[in-house]
Scaffold this motif. Structure first.
Motif, PDB file in Angstrom:
ATOM      1  N   ARG A 254       0.819  -1.216   0.000  1.00 11.08           N
ATOM      2  CA  ARG A 254       0.000   0.000   0.000  1.00 11.08           C
ATOM      3  C   ARG A 254       0.854   1.267   0.000  1.00 11.08           C
ATOM      4  O   ARG A 254       0.347   2.353   0.222  1.00 11.08           O
TER       5      ARG A 254
ATOM      6  N   LYS B  96      -0.275   5.345  -0.820  1.00 11.23           N
ATOM      7  CA  LYS B  96      -1.032   4.984  -2.007  1.00 11.23           C
ATOM      8  C   LYS B  96      -2.532   4.874  -1.729  1.00 11.23           C
ATOM      9  O   LYS B  96      -3.267   4.279  -2.490  1.00 11.23           O
TER      10      LYS B  96
ATOM     11  N   GLY C 232      -4.311  -0.811  -5.666  1.00 17.83           N
ATOM     12  CA  GLY C 232      -4.458  -0.526  -7.086  1.00 17.83           C
ATOM     13  C   GLY C 232      -4.847   0.915  -7.340  1.00 17.83           C
ATOM     14  O   GLY C 232      -5.312   1.645  -6.467  1.00 17.83           O
ATOM     15  N   GLU C 233      -4.635   1.343  -8.618  1.00 20.67           N
ATOM     16  CA  GLU C 233      -4.965   2.701  -9.014  1.00 20.67           C
ATOM     17  C   GLU C 233      -6.473   2.859  -9.216  1.00 20.67           C
ATOM     18  O   GLU C 233      -7.235   1.893  -9.256  1.00 20.67           O
ATOM     19  N   GLU C 234      -6.888   4.127  -9.400  1.00 16.51           N
ATOM     20  CA  GLU C 234      -8.309   4.448  -9.465  1.00 16.51           C
ATOM     21  C   GLU C 234      -9.006   3.697 -10.586  1.00 16.51           C
ATOM     22  O   GLU C 234     -10.104   3.174 -10.405  1.00 16.51           O
ATOM     23  N   ASN C 235      -8.401   3.621 -11.776  1.00 17.02           N
ATOM     24  CA  ASN C 235      -9.042   2.992 -12.924  1.00 17.02           C
ATOM     25  C   ASN C 235      -8.535   1.571 -13.190  1.00 17.02           C
ATOM     26  O   ASN C 235      -8.770   1.011 -14.257  1.00 17.02           O
ATOM     27  N   ASP C 236      -7.826   1.013 -12.242  1.00 17.14           N
ATOM     28  CA  ASP C 236      -7.279  -0.329 -12.394  1.00 17.14           C
ATOM     29  C   ASP C 236      -8.399  -1.354 -12.225  1.00 17.14           C
ATOM     30  O   ASP C 236      -9.106  -1.354 -11.204  1.00 17.14           O
TER      31      ASP C 236
ATOM     32  N   ARG D 100      -8.327  -3.279  -9.032  1.00 18.17           N
ATOM     33  CA  ARG D 100      -8.385  -2.499  -7.793  1.00 18.17           C
ATOM     34  C   ARG D 100      -9.367  -3.143  -6.803  1.00 18.17           C
ATOM     35  O   ARG D 100     -10.449  -3.583  -7.174  1.00 18.17           O
TER      36      ARG D 100
END
Length: 837
Positions: free
Chosen positions: A246, A274, A305-309, A312
């Motif tokens: 994280r 993150k 994970g990222e916002e659009n992953d 996630r």
């Protein structure tokens, strides 16, 4: 990081009394000088000149000299001065009554050829605090003092100052101040400040502050303000930092609040770079001998994970713990321990033990004794399965219990029970209880027709069925146990009555198997069961006295017990009907007694084998009247090995009537297969625990105190993570166990076999290794292995923990200061796929 610094709170000598305790050797100076001294200081003018009006006592091993012309006094060799809680010792102590000053110092050690060592340096004690220095000076009139090269011990810490000046009643200035918890002559670490201002009992201000390890500066702060108070106090909880999946994080950053002597609280947080955060809080209270308790909870919002992953994940979880214990008086007690958590809380924890525990249990009870026979109890229970989400609760339960009494004794106190009449031996007990139960059960229904995206398909639907049940029951019994010679007869009569009210949700389908709905099922049941019977028991003894190999005697005790019982349901539906049973149980105890090791003492009694068996016969059924035969055993091979287990046998034949269908038929194996019984279940457990002899330290130092003393001290400074300190006094410990269980009943026979082991040993006096694991012999899998390595670094402790395999594999390396007041002074490195630690 917190530490406390207190240097010389000098409320010092304000007068000199005429009392003197001087010890003189053969070369002591004439006593007349001392007598003249006493005469000289007797007038009140001396007291007014010096401002001294309080009694002190003094002594020396050699002599005490008073000079009338200069009004000075000197104490030679092991001088001592006592004033209230202050005691000063030094080889030389001098007082000038003209200037109202006192000077104390040591002398050169003549045994040191290099003329470097000094003996008899000033040592001053103020209560439990101790101050040491090369030279001490004090002015009675201005109440100012100075210590050169001073050392002090306060609150498990050591303090050193090149020069200490007392400039006011409650203010000291320190030049070259140093603090450490290391008791080595050359400390392994310390905090240093070139100039400090100390307010005893309040605070210490340093400018700047440096941390030295092995005399090497590690880091510096432009200034530092540290508390200088005993006991608990409010303050910031220093965070730990690190990096995991994280991102970079700060762990347990927060604030501790010492509300009073009886309660405290803290608030902490974890922050991740993150994304994601966690909040924790604890509140504790305790009043000794009366009550104690606390509330602890946490709330977490974590993601990976990222916002659009598309991979996630986001999780939100919480947990709450409440506990309270209170003794109102000897007859009334209250206890509660409640735990609540979201179903996913075990997946978001950073604690390995919490991650492996996936069940929550809660309970609370209020107990009150009315007298020596009657008591009432109120209670609640709650069980939560975090994996399935199932919850079962009893809210509340109430009971009244009347323990066994003898109504026909009419309140008489029977001193000799053997001479009572049979009527007075009839005993009676009674109990009544009521409880409200409810549950939330995850129910799965297969083959439900669904239309998903215009396509008909069969699916699975899961719903929570909520069930409610109220029970009210009562029971009473009469017992009578006369003894007829070597036999004890125990006739009994019991009656129990219960009412049950249920309200259940039953999942079902409609005729087309397309819609799932919950059908409510309500019903009321009542039952009354009457049971009576008689049991008889005795004991048979057999003794042999071999008189060899140090064996005095071997005794075999057999305890048979035969019971006849009759049960009949007289209220409510009775699908089973009456039950008439005969039960037989036999206990066997084999013991050995050895010769005494010393005259006048008893020999050792050793239990060799404990073997029990029981079986019953049901007269009320038309087949399979005998119950399974159950055997249990337990024995020990000295203190090396414990063995216990059990077996279950069936007397009847088992036949196959279908591909996966087996039935027990009413045919004895003895008549058909010429064997008495067939084994259906078997269990065996072997365990041992061995350890080396515990070592004791002849001269414990503050760094080598007993583990119990250090753990007691840690209680005062208990931080966020209360890790236990390893015990180096035990050279080695070994624990091994083997569990085997087998069920041999087809069509689904199964078995399990596990080995568990734990080994701890000291490679040297300062290195400790420990390993814990278990092995499944059936699946050939290693379960939850863990390796711990610890190194005692005198005032520091190094530890390494490694879980090499499994879902929770991780490692954690740490070097920290042992002293509990500096528990956050550490270096850590850890890593895992799941963020453990």
């Amino acid at each position: 990081m917190r530490f406390w610094f207190s240097i010389l709170p000098v409320v010092f000598f304000t007068t000199l009394s005429v009392g003197q305790e001087a010890m003189h050797e053969t070369n002591a100076r004439p006593d007349t000088i001392a007598r003249d001294t006493l005469a000289a200081v007797k007038p009140d003018t001396t007291a007014s000149t010096t401002g001294i009006d309080t009694m002190i006592t003094y002594s020396s091993a050699d002599s005490i000299v008073y000079d009338l012309s200069t009004k000075t006094m000197e104490l030679f060799s092991k001088g001592q001065i006592s004033y209230q809680d202050l005691q000063l010792k030094a080889d030389r102590i001098g007082i000038n009554w003209n200037t109202s000053t006192m000077v104390a110092h040591g002398v050169t050690d003549t045994s040191d050829t290099a003329k470097v060592k000094v003996k008899g340096s000033p040592v001053m004690k103020d209560g439990n605090e101790e101050y040491r220095g090369s030279e001490l000076a004090y002015n009675f009139r201005t109440r100012r003092g100075k210590i050169n090269i001073a050392n002090t011990t306060i609150d498990q810490g050591y303090y050193h100052g090149e020069t200490i000046k007392k400039v006011d009643k409650d203010v000291l200035f320190v030049a070259g101040g140093r603090y450490t918890t290391c008791d080595a002559p050359e400390p392994h670490y310390y905090f240093f400040s070139p100039k400090m201002k100390v307010v005893p009992g309040d605070k210490v201000v340093g400018e700047p502050v440096y941390l030295y390890v092995a005399d090497v500066p590690i880091f510096a702060l432009p200034f530092g303000v540290f508390p200088n108070q005993r006991g608990r106090r409010s303050g910031i909880i220093a965070p730990a930092y690190g990096e995991n999946q994280r991102g970079r994080y700060l762990a347990h950053l927060g604030y501790y609040l010492a509300i009073s002597d009886y309660m405290d609280a803290n608030l902490r947080t974890d922050l991740y770079s993150k994304g994601g955060w966690a909040l924790y809080s604890d509140y504790h209270y305790k009043l000794l001998y009366y009550f104690s308790g606390g509330i602890s909870g946490n709330y977490k919002r974590l993601h990976l994970g990222e916002e659009n992953d598309p991979q996630r994940t986001e999780e939100e979880s919480y947990s709450l713990s409440i506990n309270h214990s209170e003794d109102f008086d000897p007859s009334t007690r209250l206890s509660a321990n409640f735990n609540f958590a979201s179903d996913n809380s075990y997946r978001t924890t950073n604690n390995l033990d919490q991650a492996l525990s996936q069940f929550l249990q809660s309970s609370g009870s209020f107990w009150h004794t009315l007298d020596d026979k009657n008591s009432i109890t109120l209670g609640v229970t709650r069980s939560q399965d975090l994996r399935s989400g199932n919850i079962e609760e009893t809210l509340p339960s109430m009971s009244f219990n009347h323990s066994q009494s003898y109504p026909f004794r009419w309140g008489k106190k029977i001193a000799d029970e053997e001479n009572t009449s049979w009527l007075e031996d009839i005993g009676f007990d009674y109990s009544v209880s009521a409880q409200n139960r409810r549950s939330k059960i995850n129910t799965r229904v297969d083959s439900i027709r669904m239309n998903i995206g215009g396509i008909d398909t069969l699916g699975v639907v899961e719903e929570y069925a909520r069930n409610r049940q109220q029970d009210v029951s009562q029971s009473g019994s009469l017992t009578f146990a006369p003894k007829l010679g070597y036999f004890t007869l125990a006739p009994f009569f019991n009656y129990s009555d219960s009412r049950t009210f249920t309200d259940n949700d039953v999942p079902t389908r409609d005729k087309g198997d397309t819609v799932l709905y919950i059908r409510n099922d309500r019903r009321t049941d009542r039952s009354g069961v009457l049971s009576t019977g008689i049991s008889t028991s005795t004991k048979l003894y057999g003794i042999v006295q071999p008189g060899v190999f140090g064996i005095t005697a071997i005794r075999h005790t057999m305890s048979p017990r035969l019971t006849f019982s009759y049960n009949k349901k007289i209220i409510g539906d009775d699908p089973v009907g009456r039950q008439m049973l005969a039960s037989l149980g036999v206990g066997n105890l084999l013991e050995m007694k050895t010769n005494p090791t010393e005259e006048g003492k008893e020999g050792n009694k050793i239990q060799l084998l404990n073997l029990g068996a029981d079986i019953s016969y049901n007269f009320s059924i038309d087949s399979l009247n005998f119950s399974p035969l159950r055997l249990s055993y337990r024995t020990s091979i000295g203190r090396l090995l414990d063995i216990d287990g059990g077996m279950t046998y069936s007397l009847y034949k088992l036949v196959q009537v279908g591909p996966n269908d087996y039935r027990t038929i009413n045919t004895f194996l003895l008549s058909d297969e010429k064997r008495l019984a067939r084994l259906t279940d078997f269990s065996l457990r072997l365990s041992t625990s061995l350890s080396g002899e515990k070592k004791t330290s002849a001269k414990p130092s503050p760094q080598t105190d007993s583990l119990a003393q250090r753990q007691s001290a840690r209680g005062v400074y208990a931080g966020v993570y209360g890790d236990e300190e390893p015990d180096f006094s035990i050279p080695w410990q070994l624990s091994l166990s083997f569990d085997y269980a087998e069920n041999k009943v087809p069509p689904s026979p199964h078995r399990s076999a596990n080995m568990q082991g734990s080994l701890e040993f000291n490679l040297t006096e300062n290195w400790k290794f420990s390993m814990h694991s278990s092995y499944d012999l059936i699946t050939k899998e290693i379960i939850a292995p863990q390796v711990n390595i610890t190194r005692d670094l005198h005032c520091w402790l190094m530890s390494f923990t490694w879980v090499p395999i499994g879902n929770y594999r991780n490692y954690h390396f740490e070097i920290r200061v042992k002293a509990p007041q500096l528990q956050d002074l550490k270096v850590t490195k850890s890593g895992s796929e799941r963020g453990i630690y």
